[in-house]
Design a protein around this motif. Structure first.
Motif, short mmCIF file in Angstrom:
data_model
loop_
_atom_site.label_atom_id
_atom_site.label_comp_id
_atom_site.label_asym_id
_atom_site.label_seq_id
_atom_site.Cartn_x
_atom_site.Cartn_y
_atom_site.Cartn_z
N GLY A 21 0.81 -1.21 0.00
CA GLY A 21 0.00 0.00 0.00
C GLY A 21 0.84 1.26 0.00
N THR A 22 0.35 2.29 -0.68
CA THR A 22 1.00 3.59 -0.64
C THR A 22 0.93 4.14 0.78
OG1 THR A 22 0.08 3.95 -2.85
CG2 THR A 22 1.09 5.85 -1.77
N ARG A 23 -0.26 3.98 1.39
CA ARG A 23 -0.44 4.24 2.81
C ARG A 23 -1.01 2.97 3.42
NH1 ARG A 23 -3.79 9.52 3.95
NH2 ARG A 23 -2.99 9.16 6.06
N ARG A 24 -0.63 2.72 4.69
CA ARG A 24 -0.97 1.44 5.30
C ARG A 24 -1.58 1.68 6.69
NH1 ARG A 24 3.85 1.47 2.78
NH2 ARG A 24 5.10 1.75 4.67
N PHE A 25 -2.81 1.24 6.86
CA PHE A 25 -3.59 1.53 8.06
C PHE A 25 -3.80 0.26 8.88
CE2 PHE A 25 -4.60 4.48 4.73
CZ PHE A 25 -4.82 5.71 5.34
N ILE A 26 -3.57 0.36 10.18
CA ILE A 26 -3.78 -0.77 11.07
C ILE A 26 -4.60 -0.31 12.28
CG2 ILE A 26 -1.60 -0.37 12.33
CD1 ILE A 26 -1.35 -3.41 12.65
N SER A 27 -5.49 -1.16 12.75
CA SER A 27 -6.27 -0.83 13.94
C SER A 27 -5.38 -1.01 15.18
CB SER A 27 -7.50 -1.75 14.04
OG SER A 27 -7.09 -3.08 14.33
N PRO A 28 -5.74 -0.39 16.30
CA PRO A 28 -4.92 -0.51 17.51
C PRO A 28 -4.71 -1.96 17.95
CG PRO A 28 -6.48 1.29 17.76
CD PRO A 28 -6.86 0.56 16.49
N ASP A 29 -5.65 -2.85 17.62
CA ASP A 29 -5.53 -4.25 18.02
C ASP A 29 -5.05 -5.15 16.86
OD1 ASP A 29 -6.52 -3.80 20.65
OD2 ASP A 29 -8.55 -3.68 19.82
N GLY A 30 -4.70 -4.54 15.75
CA GLY A 30 -4.24 -5.32 14.60
C GLY A 30 -2.87 -5.94 14.84
N VAL A 31 -2.62 -7.03 14.13
CA VAL A 31 -1.35 -7.75 14.27
C VAL A 31 -0.82 -8.11 12.88
CG1 VAL A 31 -0.14 -9.73 15.27
CG2 VAL A 31 -2.12 -8.74 16.46
N LEU A 32 0.46 -7.91 12.69
CA LEU A 32 1.13 -8.31 11.45
C LEU A 32 2.17 -9.37 11.78
CD1 LEU A 32 1.79 -4.71 10.08
CD2 LEU A 32 -0.10 -6.21 9.47
N MET A 33 2.44 -10.25 10.83
CA MET A 33 3.44 -11.30 11.08
C MET A 33 4.25 -11.59 9.82
SD MET A 33 4.27 -14.76 10.62
CE MET A 33 2.82 -15.81 10.46
N ASN A 34 5.57 -11.62 9.98
CA ASN A 34 6.47 -11.98 8.88
C ASN A 34 7.28 -13.20 9.31
OD1 ASN A 34 7.78 -11.74 6.39
ND2 ASN A 34 9.42 -10.50 7.26
N HIS A 35 7.58 -14.05 8.34
CA HIS A 35 8.39 -15.23 8.64
C HIS A 35 9.04 -15.74 7.36
CE1 HIS A 35 4.77 -18.21 7.86
NE2 HIS A 35 5.00 -17.39 6.86
N PRO A 36 9.92 -16.73 7.46
CA PRO A 36 10.63 -17.20 6.27
C PRO A 36 9.76 -18.02 5.32
CG PRO A 36 11.25 -18.51 8.19
CD PRO A 36 10.43 -17.36 8.69
N GLY A 37 8.56 -18.36 5.75
CA GLY A 37 7.68 -19.12 4.87
C GLY A 37 7.91 -20.62 4.98
N PHE A 38 7.18 -21.34 4.16
CA PHE A 38 7.24 -22.80 4.18
C PHE A 38 7.44 -23.31 2.76
CE2 PHE A 38 5.09 -26.92 3.71
CZ PHE A 38 5.77 -27.67 4.66
N VAL A 39 8.37 -24.23 2.59
CA VAL A 39 8.65 -24.78 1.27
C VAL A 39 8.54 -26.29 1.31
CG1 VAL A 39 10.36 -25.04 -0.56
CG2 VAL A 39 10.19 -22.88 0.68
#
Length: 227
Positions: A128-146
């Motif tokens: 997103g050009t701008r990225r909006f998250i709610s106060p209770d929102g959660v994001l997660m990054n990881h190496p993935g699964f192969v």
């Protein structure tokens, strides 16, 4: 009221009932379809499912369509595309296909989550050009699964390609955020979760809904122009 008036009133009521019945027959009770079409015309798209090939039909198609409609309009005057994301992730090839279109879009794209954006959803959120998250929102990054099932040479080729793909995406993440390579490396060996305040501090999210912007701006009002 005489008999003639009663008859006319009755005929009027019958006609009104016929109109309601006819309308219902055409409508078929599909409120969801009407709301979906209304959202699409207002440039509100939703990813609330596992990311798969359907994102090309449900999301990518409309991004290209909006850009076509906006030809000749100054970017700052274009109505932004709003993508609401709540997903555990899914197919990396399908997700990156959509992400490539998001990157190329001249019409601004705003990504919004009120819940969670995990795995491939994390990368799409960053599109997103701008990225909006709610106060209770959660994001997660990881190496993935192969999972590779092939002969040894092809399995090695597939693994090497996956490593290059991850490295390419890492450059995108670093460019879109304030994250340092050291911070990003934390997600190489484990799932790393980011709550709203941390995501905002690291530049993963550019706005916290209800704190740095009002929810009405996202749902109903005209969002601020690009700076």
């Amino acid at each position: 009221m005489d008999e003639k008036d009663i008859k006319q009133e009755t005929n009027k009521e019958i006609e009104e009932l016929d109109l309601v019945t006819e309308s219902n027959d055409t409508f078929n009770g599909s409120y969801e379809e009407i709301f979906t079409m209304e959202d699409i015309e207002n440039r509100k798209l939703h990813i609330n499912y596992e990311i798969d090939k359907n994102v090309n039909e449900l999301i990518a198609y409309h991004i290209l369509r909006y850009n076509t409609l906006d030809k000749g309009i100054e970017i700052k005057d274009r109505m932004p595309i709003r993508i609401f994301i709540n997903t555990h992730g899914g197919s990396v090839p399908d997700g990156f296909s959509l992400l490539s279109i998001m990157k190329l879009s001249k019409t601004p794209i705003y990504t919004i989550t009120f819940g969670y954006c995990y795995s491939m959803g994390f990368s799409l959120f960053l599109g997103g050009t701008r990225r909006f998250i709610s106060p209770d929102g959660v994001l997660m990054n990881h190496p993935g699964f192969v999972s590779l099932e092939d002969n040894i040479d092809r399995a090695i080729d597939g693994l090497n390609f996956t490593k290059k793909q991850i490295a390419h995406n890492d450059l995108f993440i670093l460019a879109q955020t304030k994250m340092s390579p050291k911070e990003l490396d934390k997600s190489k060996r484990a799932d790393v979760y980011y709550f709203a305040d941390q995501a905002y501090r690291l530049g993963i999210a550019t706005e916290i809904i209800g704190k740095t912007c009002d929810i009405d701006e996202i749902l109903w009002g005209k969002l601020p122009r690009e700076k």
